[in-house]
Design a protein around this motif. Structure first.
Motif, PDB file in Angstrom:
ATOM      1  N   MET A  37       0.839  -1.177   0.000  1.00 55.05           N
ATOM      2  CA  MET A  37       0.000   0.000   0.000  1.00 55.05           C
ATOM      3  C   MET A  37       0.887   1.243   0.000  1.00 55.05           C
ATOM      4  O   MET A  37       1.964   1.228   0.580  1.00 55.05           O
ATOM      5  N   ILE A  48      -3.785   9.867   7.818  1.00 54.27           N
ATOM      6  CA  ILE A  48      -3.347   8.524   7.406  1.00 54.27           C
ATOM      7  C   ILE A  48      -3.873   7.481   8.379  1.00 54.27           C
ATOM      8  O   ILE A  48      -4.383   6.431   7.962  1.00 54.27           O
ATOM      9  N   TYR A  52      -5.973   4.321   7.234  1.00 51.49           N
ATOM     10  CA  TYR A  52      -5.311   3.012   7.264  1.00 51.49           C
ATOM     11  C   TYR A  52      -5.263   2.370   8.642  1.00 51.49           C
ATOM     12  O   TYR A  52      -4.887   1.209   8.769  1.00 51.49           O
ATOM     13  N   VAL A  84       0.596  -0.823  10.478  1.00 49.87           N
ATOM     14  CA  VAL A  84       0.473  -0.565   9.055  1.00 49.87           C
ATOM     15  C   VAL A  84       1.853  -0.229   8.487  1.00 49.87           C
ATOM     16  O   VAL A  84       2.670   0.403   9.143  1.00 49.87           O
ATOM     17  N   LEU A 133       3.482   1.387   5.009  1.00 52.16           N
ATOM     18  CA  LEU A 133       3.134   2.113   3.791  1.00 52.16           C
ATOM     19  C   LEU A 133       4.377   2.634   3.100  1.00 52.16           C
ATOM     20  O   LEU A 133       5.402   2.882   3.730  1.00 52.16           O
TER      21      LEU A 133
END
Length: 110
Positions: free
Chosen positions: A1, A25, A29, A34, A36
């Motif tokens: 992502m 963000i 998300y 996460v 990214l």
């Protein structure tokens, strides 16, 4: 992502603005481990303090790599300076398409 940023002409992207972006963000998300990639599409001229990369990685650390799309020699030079302050991989790109292709093929996501 990955996510793409495009900042307005002439702004100074400081820590307060960074935390505003981080909040958005996290809203999109989440903040549970996460990972990214970030693409900075530098169509406009703005300033950022390169050492903020160090603070960002220590505070948040969810960006595994960044691509900086430069449309001028000055943007390319600035990206080179920022690259020296980041512990993560930063790719300097000549087009948005090149940046997207690069982040889509990162080993961290495959």
């Amino acid at each position: 992502m990955f996510f793409i940023s495009e900042l307005n002409e002439g702004i100074h992207f400081d820590w307060d603005k960074i935390t505003q972006v981080i909040s958005t963000i996290y809203d999109v998300y989440g903040n549970n481990n996460v990972k990214l990639a970030h693409i900075s599409n530098r169509v406009n001229s703005y300033s950022i303090e390169p050492h903020l990369w160090i603070n960002f990685n220590e505070e948040f650390g969810f960006i595994v790599a960044s691509a900086i799309v430069s449309y001028s020699e000055m943007n390319y030079i600035n990206a080179t300076i920022e690259k020296r302050f980041s512990k993560n991989s930063i790719k300097r790109c000549a087009s948005l398409e090149q940046a997207i292709e690069w982040v889509e093929n990162l080993r961290e996501f495959n």
